[in-house]
Design a protein around this motif. Structure first.
Motif, mmCIF file in Angstrom:
data_model
loop_
_atom_site.group_PDB
_atom_site.id
_atom_site.type_symbol
_atom_site.label_atom_id
_atom_site.label_comp_id
_atom_site.label_asym_id
_atom_site.label_seq_id
_atom_site.Cartn_x
_atom_site.Cartn_y
_atom_site.Cartn_z
ATOM 1 N N GLN A 9 -20.922 -80.141 13.720
ATOM 2 C CA GLN A 9 -21.327 -79.398 12.623
ATOM 3 C C GLN A 9 -22.656 -78.863 12.660
ATOM 4 O O GLN A 9 -22.706 -77.423 12.321
ATOM 5 C CB GLN A 9 -21.210 -80.544 11.238
ATOM 6 N N SER A 12 -22.493 -75.783 15.120
ATOM 7 C CA SER A 12 -22.137 -74.760 14.672
ATOM 8 C C SER A 12 -23.029 -74.016 13.572
ATOM 9 O O SER A 12 -22.951 -72.941 13.387
ATOM 10 C CB SER A 12 -20.635 -75.128 13.845
ATOM 11 N N HIS A 13 -23.614 -74.979 12.592
ATOM 12 C CA HIS A 13 -24.588 -74.275 11.526
ATOM 13 C C HIS A 13 -25.596 -73.494 12.057
ATOM 14 O O HIS A 13 -26.046 -72.374 11.784
ATOM 15 C CB HIS A 13 -24.904 -75.241 10.673
ATOM 16 N N SER A 15 -25.946 -72.227 15.366
ATOM 17 C CA SER A 15 -25.555 -71.006 15.888
ATOM 18 C C SER A 15 -25.323 -69.970 14.962
ATOM 19 O O SER A 15 -25.805 -68.809 15.161
ATOM 20 C CB SER A 15 -24.067 -71.271 16.642
ATOM 21 N N VAL A 16 -24.586 -70.201 13.676
ATOM 22 C CA VAL A 16 -24.618 -68.938 12.741
ATOM 23 C C VAL A 16 -25.853 -68.552 12.142
ATOM 24 O O VAL A 16 -26.130 -67.409 11.981
ATOM 25 C CB VAL A 16 -23.592 -69.657 11.597
ATOM 26 N N ILE A 17 -26.885 -69.601 11.943
ATOM 27 C CA ILE A 17 -28.070 -69.265 11.508
ATOM 28 C C ILE A 17 -28.857 -68.524 12.349
ATOM 29 O O ILE A 17 -29.524 -67.563 11.940
ATOM 30 C CB ILE A 17 -28.852 -70.633 11.033
ATOM 31 N N VAL A 19 -27.942 -66.702 14.984
ATOM 32 C CA VAL A 19 -27.377 -65.186 15.092
ATOM 33 C C VAL A 19 -27.878 -64.311 13.970
ATOM 34 O O VAL A 19 -28.117 -63.389 14.034
ATOM 35 C CB VAL A 19 -26.080 -65.327 15.413
ATOM 36 N N ALA A 20 -27.513 -64.961 12.685
ATOM 37 C CA ALA A 20 -27.791 -64.267 11.356
ATOM 38 C C ALA A 20 -29.505 -63.992 11.469
ATOM 39 O O ALA A 20 -29.515 -62.778 11.213
ATOM 40 C CB ALA A 20 -27.545 -64.845 10.212
ATOM 41 N N SER A 173 -33.266 -75.137 7.795
ATOM 42 C CA SER A 173 -31.851 -75.138 7.934
ATOM 43 C C SER A 173 -31.296 -76.364 8.804
ATOM 44 O O SER A 173 -30.218 -77.005 8.503
ATOM 45 C CB SER A 173 -31.406 -74.174 8.668
ATOM 46 N N SER A 177 -28.695 -78.811 7.179
ATOM 47 C CA SER A 177 -27.619 -78.970 8.176
ATOM 48 C C SER A 177 -27.180 -80.636 8.256
ATOM 49 O O SER A 177 -26.090 -81.061 8.366
ATOM 50 C CB SER A 177 -27.586 -78.130 9.516
#
Length: 469
Positions: A9, A12-13, A15-17, A19-20, A173, A177
């Motif tokens: 979890q 994944s959190h 990675s998304v943050i 990249v964003a 984050s 997370s």
């Protein structure tokens, strides 16, 4: 390699943050850079228009040019004036190149803007070339340049603060997370532990549930599953207890007639029974043999019905005539208990059913009523209600306790366990067979009873006219 769900979890959190943030940072940096260059170009264009305007209306052009030069030198802005033939007329003594393709655009009235232009030095400049229009005639152009070192410093400063903001946001984050992942993992862990408990044979476990998200719905479904398993286990235990009771009853039922049959046969074989008693003994053997056959037949019927081996062939049956036949068949049994069978049915009442199976249904229920009614009355009624036929069998017998009504449809169940030697439905299969047969007719059967005040069975069967068949 095994990776815990909480780390999956968090990864994944993050990675998304990340990249964003990278995409947003690049876009924001590009936007700021373009905005700074645009502001610098607009500033230079504004100076150019002011200089050209003052040149048009001032009698002393060189005084104007020198005054602007002093002001713009303090801002590290250089400018030069070109005539219509692309010659630099101010300031003198230097050489500035304007490319032919740029000059063609200027002559067409287009303002030239070049960011990071390196025609003056290696560091790069913001260069603006504004056309000079006088009396609607092209009179030349003015070139202004400003080094971009200051703009770069501003952009670098903005990027630095943007970097710090990204780092701070990532730290926050990660904490959020971690908290959210821990919260969800604990909820999943509860379900895992509850599953292990159920696997260990404890079906009483319950876990908190909600409709907040899928995990809450999963917990609710888990509780529902455990409830059904618990109910099924109770049913299995109850069925096992009834099976044991049934086996005990069957053993008893088999022992009695077999003992009687063996005794009579041994008596006849050894001439221990007088001639005058032999006929009576043979009749007794015949009676006990019929009991054994009924036991086997009831079990075979139940298994055939349950495994869908029974085929229902419906036909229109006049109910008054049919009930009269049922009455005739069971009249002698009723007389033994001093009961009276009464019919209440009109001649125009019909039922759509399999003749043999409907006979089996009504014989079973009516025998059951006779069995538990003594010196009373048994009514066989029939009437039609729209698209269905309703058959009622009501008696004035001992009735059934309300708490026992739901159990009478169970296999092997007997409402009065003391009556283990009655000759009709004594094995607790009759009403189970009746319910299955009614269901095969797409019908319903219900029972109403009060202890010591009689029982009423109501059978509802669909009746479809020919045009709807």
């Amino acid at each position: 390699m095994k990776i815990k769900y909480i780390y999956q979890q968090i990864i994944s959190h993050l990675s998304v943050i990340i990249v964003a943030f990278l995409i947003l940072s690049l876009l924001f940096s590009h936007y700021i850079k373009g905005l700074v260059y645009e502001n610098k170009a607009n500033e230079l264009i504004s100076y150019g228009h002011n200089i050209l305007s003052d040149l048009t209306y001032s009698p002393d052009e060189f005084a104007v040019l020198n005054n602007y030069k002093q002001v713009l030198d303090g801002r590290k802005i250089f400018y030069g004036i070109f005539d219509e033939n692309q010659r630099l007329i101010y300031p003198s003594g230097i050489r500035i190149i304007i490319k032919d393709r740029e000059w063609n655009k200027i002559r067409a009235g287009t303002t030239i803007i070049a960011n990071e232009d390196q025609r003056f030095d290696q560091e790069g400049n913001t260069v603006v070339i504004v056309p000079y229009i006088q009396n609607n005639q092209f009179a030349g152009a003015i070139l202004l340049r400003s080094p971009i070192s200051g703009s770069r410093e501003m952009i670098n400063e903005i990027n630095k603060y943007l970097f710090y903001t990204v780092i701070l946001a990532l730290i926050i984050s990660v904490l959020l997370s971690w908290l959210l992942s821990t919260f969800h993992v604990k909820r999943i862990k509860r379900i895992q532990e509850a599953t292990s408990t159920v696997a260990g044979g404890d079906y009483s476990v319950q876990i908190p549930s909600s409709n907040f998200d899928e995990i809450g719905e999963l917990a609710e479904d888990f509780n529902s599953m455990v409830k059904k398993i618990n109910h099924s286990m109770e049913e299995i235990d109850s069925l096992e207890n009834r099976r044991r009771q049934f086996m005990a009853d069957v053993s008893h039922e088999l022992r009695t007639p077999l003992t009687t049959i063996r005794g009579v046969i041994d008596g006849i074989r050894n001439n221990m029974i007088p001639e005058v008693e032999k006929e009576k003994g043979i009749n007794l053997v015949s009676k006990e043999t019929n009991r054994l056959i009924r036991l086997v037949n009831e079990n075979l019927d139940y298994e055939k019905i349950r495994s869908n081996q029974v085929k229902i062939i419906k036909e229109d049956i006049q109910l008054s005539e049919f009930l009269e036949i049922i009455k005739d068949q069971l009249e002698f049994l009723a007389e033994e208990k001093q009961d009276e069978i009464l019919l209440e049915v009109a001649d125009d009442v019909f039922v759509q059913a399999d003749y043999d199976r409907l006979t089996q249904i009504l014989i079973n229920i009516t025998k059951n009523s006779i069995q538990f009614t003594e010196k009373g009355s048994i009514w066989l009624r029939g009437y039609m209600d729209h698209d269905q036929t309703i058959i009622e069998i009501e008696d004035t017998g001992i009735g059934i306790d309300p708490s026992e009504i739901k159990n009478i449809w169970r296999r092997f169940y007997k409402a009065d366990l003391s009556r283990t030697t009655n000759p009709y439905g004594e094995f607790g299969l009759g009403l189970s067979i009746v319910q299955q047969l009614v269901s095969l007719h797409q019908g319903e059967i219900n029972v109403e009873s009060t202890k010591n005040h009689g029982t009423k069975f109501t059978i509802t069967l669909p009746y479809r006219t020919k045009q709807h068949k």
